[in-house]
Every structure is written in structure tokens, then in C-alpha cells.
Write an enzyme that holds these catalytic residues in place. Sequence first.
Site, short mmCIF file in Angstrom:
data_model
loop_
_atom_site.label_atom_id
_atom_site.label_comp_id
_atom_site.label_asym_id
_atom_site.label_seq_id
_atom_site.Cartn_x
_atom_site.Cartn_y
_atom_site.Cartn_z
N SER A 1 0.86 -1.18 0.00
CA SER A 1 0.00 0.00 0.00
C SER A 1 0.90 1.22 0.00
CB SER A 1 -0.88 0.00 1.26
OG SER A 1 -1.50 1.25 1.47
N TYR B 1 -2.27 -0.51 10.49
CA TYR B 1 -2.22 -0.67 9.03
C TYR B 1 -0.89 -0.18 8.48
CZ TYR B 1 -3.91 -0.70 4.22
OH TYR B 1 -4.06 -0.96 2.88
#
Length: 254
Positions: free
Chosen positions: A140, A153
Amino acid sequence: MAEKVVLITGGAGGIGMDTAKAFLEQGDRVVLVDINQEALDKTKDVLEADEAQIKVIQANVTEESDVANYVQETVDAFGRIDVFFNNAGINGPHKMIKDLEKEHFESIMGINVTGVFLGLKHVIQQMEKQGFGSIINTASNAAYIGSPGMPGYIASKHAVVGLTKTAALETAAQGIRVNAVAPAAIDTQMLTAIQSNISPDDPEAAAAAIRQGIPVGRFGTPMEVAQIVLFLASDKSSFVTGSIYNVDGGMQAD
């Protein structure tokens, strides 16, 4: 080989499903893995592929026995694994480090890091027997930055990049390539959840703020991620390993 065997975790999610669709359209065989059996069944129905082309397997990617099983079931069904899209992941609650519960942090790290590690471990063992294979992890843009309220995350995606580069170096001499895609602001259920977590009372305001930070001015689509996965799975990327491909509308360049 014109016809590939492709294994995809997180197969019932937006990116997983569109990537499966892209591989099926070019005549490949696909195995979808997800923790949600009902979602897997719906995805299979949407893809409209016959039993010779698609198989679904319910599994928890944090359980090593489940991971070993989905690898073995894929080999039993189709004989090998040409491509592994190591894609399963979650986001978690929007909370600062000082407020985030330990169990939530561990849950994120379990799926996003341990799940990726276990997938790598067992698929690499199979690909070493074959002498070939392409692995694509899902990282990501969170792998490059910090972001208040997303400690689990952010930490997990930094770890995915580290695992990708390490696995690439460990397997390069065995004919295996390991790369990652780094999506951002892709129009999926996860992005919707992030918007709701950031601003529960006004998710659209969060969406507008995110769009404002994207140089191309819009969210990406799952199929735009899928096309990069297809490239990394193909012989067109035969000299590419240990790389991270941004699919983010220019966000990382800004």
C-alpha cells in the site's frame, strides 16, 4: 505457459475479484481463498467460470494449517502454482496509538503480516519444487508514510515491503520472482470503511478530502490494480523482482 494457475488470497474482495476476472479472461485457472465462504460463493457466481477454471477455498490466512491446506488443494486440483497473489488484508479501527487496543493491533498484524508471511512460506516451498513462479504481495502507499489514526495498518504494510524484498533475494536463484503492488485510494469496500472510520458522521467529507490529495483527481479502480498484477505475473516482467509498484494516481510522487 500460456495457461497459468493463479492462487489469490482475499479473493472475495474488490481487488481480488477483479484480478481473478482479468486472469480468467485470458484463459488462466484461478483459485480464490477467503475467510468468508458466502462471499466466495457469490464471487464465483459473479465470475461465471466453470469448475475447470475456478476453485474456491475457505481459509484463515493466519492459521498455518489453513495456509498449508490451500496450497496443497491448489496443487491437487491444478498440478502447480504459477502465480500467487498474496492479497488478503484488513484496515482496522481509526485510532491513535495511545487509544488502540492491543487486540486490534494484533488482529491487523496477524492478517496483514503473518498471513503474508505464511503464504510466502508455503507457496515458496511449492515453487522451489517447480523451479519457477511469480509472487505478488499487496502492500500500500501506507508502506511509505505515517498516518495518524492508522498505526496498525501503516506498520503492517511497511512489514509487507520488507518481506517482499527479503523473499525476492531468497528466491531469485530458484527461478521465483517476488514483487508487490502498492495501491492507494482504490474504490473498494476497504476504502469505504476507511472513510467511515475517519468520519463516522460524514464519510463523504472524508472521501472528498482523500480525493483532494490524489493528483489525478479520482479514486482508482480494482481493475487498474489487477492490470499491474497481470504484468508482474507475466513473462513481460521477467527481469523484475524485489520491486514495489505504486498504483496510486500519483499520490506517492506528490
